[in-house]
Motif scaffolding. Structure first.
Motif, PDB file in Angstrom:
ATOM      1  N   THR A   1       0.838  -1.184   0.000  1.00 24.54           N
ATOM      2  CA  THR A   1       0.000   0.000   0.000  1.00 24.54           C
ATOM      3  C   THR A   1       0.869   1.227   0.000  1.00 24.54           C
ATOM      4  O   THR A   1       2.015   1.199   0.431  1.00 24.54           O
ATOM      5  CB  THR A   1      -0.927   0.041   1.223  1.00 24.54           C
ATOM      6  OG1 THR A   1      -0.119   0.019   2.397  1.00 24.54           O
ATOM      7  CG2 THR A   1      -1.854  -1.153   1.239  1.00 24.54           C
ATOM      8  N   THR A   2       0.325   2.330  -0.471  1.00 22.69           N
ATOM      9  CA  THR A   2       1.098   3.563  -0.509  1.00 22.69           C
ATOM     10  C   THR A   2       0.254   4.712  -0.031  1.00 22.69           C
ATOM     11  O   THR A   2      -0.965   4.689  -0.049  1.00 22.69           O
ATOM     12  CB  THR A   2       1.574   3.867  -1.947  1.00 22.69           C
ATOM     13  OG1 THR A   2       0.433   3.975  -2.795  1.00 22.69           O
ATOM     14  CG2 THR A   2       2.486   2.765  -2.463  1.00 22.69           C
TER      15      THR A   2
ATOM     16  N   PRO B   1       2.209   5.976   8.166  1.00 25.16           N
ATOM     17  CA  PRO B   1       1.000   6.494   8.816  1.00 25.16           C
ATOM     18  C   PRO B   1       1.359   7.192  10.125  1.00 25.16           C
ATOM     19  O   PRO B   1       2.462   7.009  10.657  1.00 25.16           O
ATOM     20  CB  PRO B   1       0.176   5.224   9.082  1.00 25.16           C
ATOM     21  CG  PRO B   1       0.767   4.167   8.204  1.00 25.16           C
ATOM     22  CD  PRO B   1       2.213   4.516   8.066  1.00 25.16           C
ATOM     23  N   PRO B   2       0.450   7.967  10.683  1.00 22.35           N
ATOM     24  CA  PRO B   2       0.713   8.598  11.985  1.00 22.35           C
ATOM     25  C   PRO B   2       0.996   7.551  13.054  1.00 22.35           C
ATOM     26  O   PRO B   2       0.486   6.421  12.993  1.00 22.35           O
ATOM     27  CB  PRO B   2      -0.589   9.352  12.276  1.00 22.35           C
ATOM     28  CG  PRO B   2      -1.228   9.560  10.939  1.00 22.35           C
ATOM     29  CD  PRO B   2      -0.852   8.361  10.118  1.00 22.35           C
ATOM     30  N   LEU B   3       1.798   7.920  14.033  1.00 21.93           N
ATOM     31  CA  LEU B   3       2.109   7.009  15.119  1.00 21.93           C
ATOM     32  C   LEU B   3       0.849   6.639  15.902  1.00 21.93           C
ATOM     33  O   LEU B   3      -0.106   7.416  15.970  1.00 21.93           O
ATOM     34  CB  LEU B   3       3.114   7.649  16.082  1.00 21.93           C
ATOM     35  CG  LEU B   3       4.571   7.708  15.636  1.00 21.93           C
ATOM     36  CD1 LEU B   3       5.388   8.547  16.612  1.00 21.93           C
ATOM     37  CD2 LEU B   3       5.142   6.297  15.543  1.00 21.93           C
TER      38      LEU B   3
ATOM     39  N   TYR C   1       5.892  -3.201  20.607  1.00 24.31           N
ATOM     40  CA  TYR C   1       4.564  -3.244  20.012  1.00 24.31           C
ATOM     41  C   TYR C   1       4.666  -3.310  18.488  1.00 24.31           C
ATOM     42  O   TYR C   1       5.703  -3.007  17.893  1.00 24.31           O
ATOM     43  CB  TYR C   1       3.745  -2.018  20.429  1.00 24.31           C
ATOM     44  CG  TYR C   1       4.213  -0.711  19.808  1.00 24.31           C
ATOM     45  CD1 TYR C   1       3.663  -0.244  18.615  1.00 24.31           C
ATOM     46  CD2 TYR C   1       5.204   0.053  20.409  1.00 24.31           C
ATOM     47  CE1 TYR C   1       4.093   0.951  18.039  1.00 24.31           C
ATOM     48  CE2 TYR C   1       5.638   1.245  19.846  1.00 24.31           C
ATOM     49  CZ  TYR C   1       5.085   1.687  18.662  1.00 24.31           C
ATOM     50  OH  TYR C   1       5.529   2.850  18.080  1.00 24.31           O
ATOM     51  N   ILE C   2       3.595  -3.755  17.866  1.00 30.26           N
ATOM     52  CA  ILE C   2       3.553  -3.851  16.412  1.00 30.26           C
ATOM     53  C   ILE C   2       3.432  -2.444  15.814  1.00 30.26           C
ATOM     54  O   ILE C   2       2.535  -1.684  16.181  1.00 30.26           O
ATOM     55  CB  ILE C   2       2.380  -4.735  15.961  1.00 30.26           C
ATOM     56  CG1 ILE C   2       2.610  -6.170  16.473  1.00 30.26           C
ATOM     57  CG2 ILE C   2       2.232  -4.724  14.443  1.00 30.26           C
ATOM     58  CD1 ILE C   2       1.477  -7.119  16.180  1.00 30.26           C
ATOM     59  N   PRO C   3       4.338  -2.066  14.927  1.00 28.87           N
ATOM     60  CA  PRO C   3       4.322  -0.711  14.364  1.00 28.87           C
ATOM     61  C   PRO C   3       3.176  -0.493  13.383  1.00 28.87           C
ATOM     62  O   PRO C   3       2.404  -1.415  13.082  1.00 28.87           O
ATOM     63  CB  PRO C   3       5.682  -0.616  13.670  1.00 28.87           C
ATOM     64  CG  PRO C   3       6.015  -2.028  13.312  1.00 28.87           C
ATOM     65  CD  PRO C   3       5.439  -2.884  14.408  1.00 28.87           C
TER      66      PRO C   3
ATOM     67  N   ASP D   1      -2.743  -1.811   9.817  1.00 32.76           N
ATOM     68  CA  ASP D   1      -3.813  -1.087  10.497  1.00 32.76           C
ATOM     69  C   ASP D   1      -4.566  -1.931  11.517  1.00 32.76           C
ATOM     70  O   ASP D   1      -5.039  -1.414  12.530  1.00 32.76           O
ATOM     71  CB  ASP D   1      -4.798  -0.529   9.461  1.00 32.76           C
ATOM     72  CG  ASP D   1      -4.172   0.544   8.576  1.00 32.76           C
ATOM     73  OD1 ASP D   1      -3.191   1.167   9.030  1.00 32.76           O
ATOM     74  OD2 ASP D   1      -4.645   0.749   7.448  1.00 32.76           O
ATOM     75  N   ASN D   2      -4.684  -3.229  11.281  1.00 34.76           N
ATOM     76  CA  ASN D   2      -5.464  -4.075  12.183  1.00 34.76           C
ATOM     77  C   ASN D   2      -4.672  -4.578  13.385  1.00 34.76           C
ATOM     78  O   ASN D   2      -5.264  -5.133  14.316  1.00 34.76           O
ATOM     79  CB  ASN D   2      -6.035  -5.273  11.418  1.00 34.76           C
ATOM     80  CG  ASN D   2      -7.044  -4.863  10.358  1.00 34.76           C
ATOM     81  OD1 ASN D   2      -7.756  -3.875  10.520  1.00 34.76           O
ATOM     82  ND2 ASN D   2      -7.090  -5.600   9.265  1.00 34.76           N
TER      83      ASN D   2
END
Length: 345
Positions: A3-4, A28-30, A39-41, A198-199
């Motif tokens: 994805t971009t 993406p934003p933190l 933690y998963i980034p 994201d998930n």
């Protein structure tokens, strides 16, 4: 899935003219309210191999990915943490890994400087020692280049000032310069995978290790550590395994071995200071620093020669200085507040 995101025109204008008309990935934003743990980034990136070089037993690889944010840890605490953001003129995140050709041991210590040149352009960068969830220990930094083309890279590796044992004893006290070259072009860079998470982002955990055509930095599993297993504990989300070995070649008496590692991936955690106190019946029988050591069989660890260790002793391991190693996203909130740990022999 690749994805971009979109970079603004201002950002594109600074990237050596490479990407003025091309859509490039953007982090993406933190995550808000990140845990004080690994933690998963928000995303994961692949990498592109540049070139490999050798000098004596030194081996080095130069590779790169998209420019990305990372954190410097000058004092090892949250107050000393400094986020390095992507600059307009950053074209890539340049990385290097250094290892021993004989034992395939990654050398997670020392200083690395890279001199890049192309035609009449040149730049020098002292690389930050770093931890990344998918790449492990390496040296890296964001930097700008002089457009597409073939670059010569001179990797200057400083001699190690950490104790070396086993097949590494007497080796790598002096530095070396290793030379290689690589071709940089936008088409190759744009093919590097970039995946949003994201998930899963913000959850405790770590992304999978990348498959790389070079040794990776790991410490042994519990079953592969020498001596008698004392116990395991956690501090600042770093895992600490402790053993004692009465027959170790690394000590005249009993070798006290403390093996810190990242959770999930067993990466070594260098660049911190540890000490230990051993008590017997309320009396202190050992109270001293633990020496940072690289051994091809035990990996990077901290240890000391202790006169004796007996059943019923109480061992306290203290983190005198948290690790000052720089971190990629997912590690920057861990290994900061590190209380002392107790073990029962």
């Amino acid at each position: 899935m690749r994805t971009t995101g979109l970079l603004g025109a201002t950002s594109l204008a600074g990237c050596s003219g490479l990407f003025k008309t091309k859509v490039m990935p953007q982090a993406p934003p933190l995550v808000k309210n990140r845990p004080d743990a690994v933690y998963i980034p928000t995303h994961k990136e692949g990498m592109q191999m540049g070139g490999m070089a050798k000098s004596g037993r030194y081996r080095a690889a130069v590779f790169y990915s998209y420019p990305h944010r990372f954190w410097l840890m000058s004092g090892g605490t949250a107050q000393d943490e400094k986020k390095v953001s992507i600059k307009d003129d950053d074209d890539l995140h340049l990385m290097a890994s250094v290892w021993d050709s004989k034992t395939k041991t990654v050398l997670p210590s020392g200083n690395v400087q890279i001199d890049l040149s192309k035609d009449d352009w040149s730049a020098t960068r002292t690389m930050w020692p770093m931890l990344s969830q998918n790449m492990g220990f390496h040296f890296g930094d964001n930097m700008g280049l002089d457009g597409e083309g073939k670059y010569t890279a001179k990797v200057k590796v400083g001699g190690l000032n950490v104790r070396r044992t086993g097949a590494l004893e007497g080796q790598f006290g002096k530095g070396a310069t290793l030379s290689t070259s690589f071709t940089f072009d936008k088409d190759t860079l744009e093919k590097i995978p970039f995946t949003r998470l994201d998930n899963k982002k913000g959850q405790k955990g770590a992304v999978q290790q990348m498959q790389m055509d070079m040794p990776m930095s790991h410490v042994p599993k519990k079953a592969d550590l020498p001596g008698e297993f004392v116990g395991a504990n956690s501090s600042g989300d770093a895992k600490f395994l402790v053993t004692t070995d009465e027959n170790s070649d690394l000590a005249d008496n009993t070798y006290l071995l403390v093996s810190p590692r990242t959770p999930y991936r067993r990466y070594p955690i260098p660049m911190m200071s540890l000490s230990a106190t051993l008590k017997r019946g309320g009396k202190t029988v050992f109270d001293d620093v633990l020496n940072a050591t690289i051994d091809p069989d035990i990996g990077f660890h901290y240890g000391a020669d202790v006169k004796s260790v007996q059943k019923g002793d109480t061992l306290t391991v203290k983190v005198d200085s948290p690790p000052t190693i720089s971190r990629h996203e997912g590690y920057e909130t861990a290994f900061l507040k590190m209380p002392k740990m107790q073990f029962s022999i």
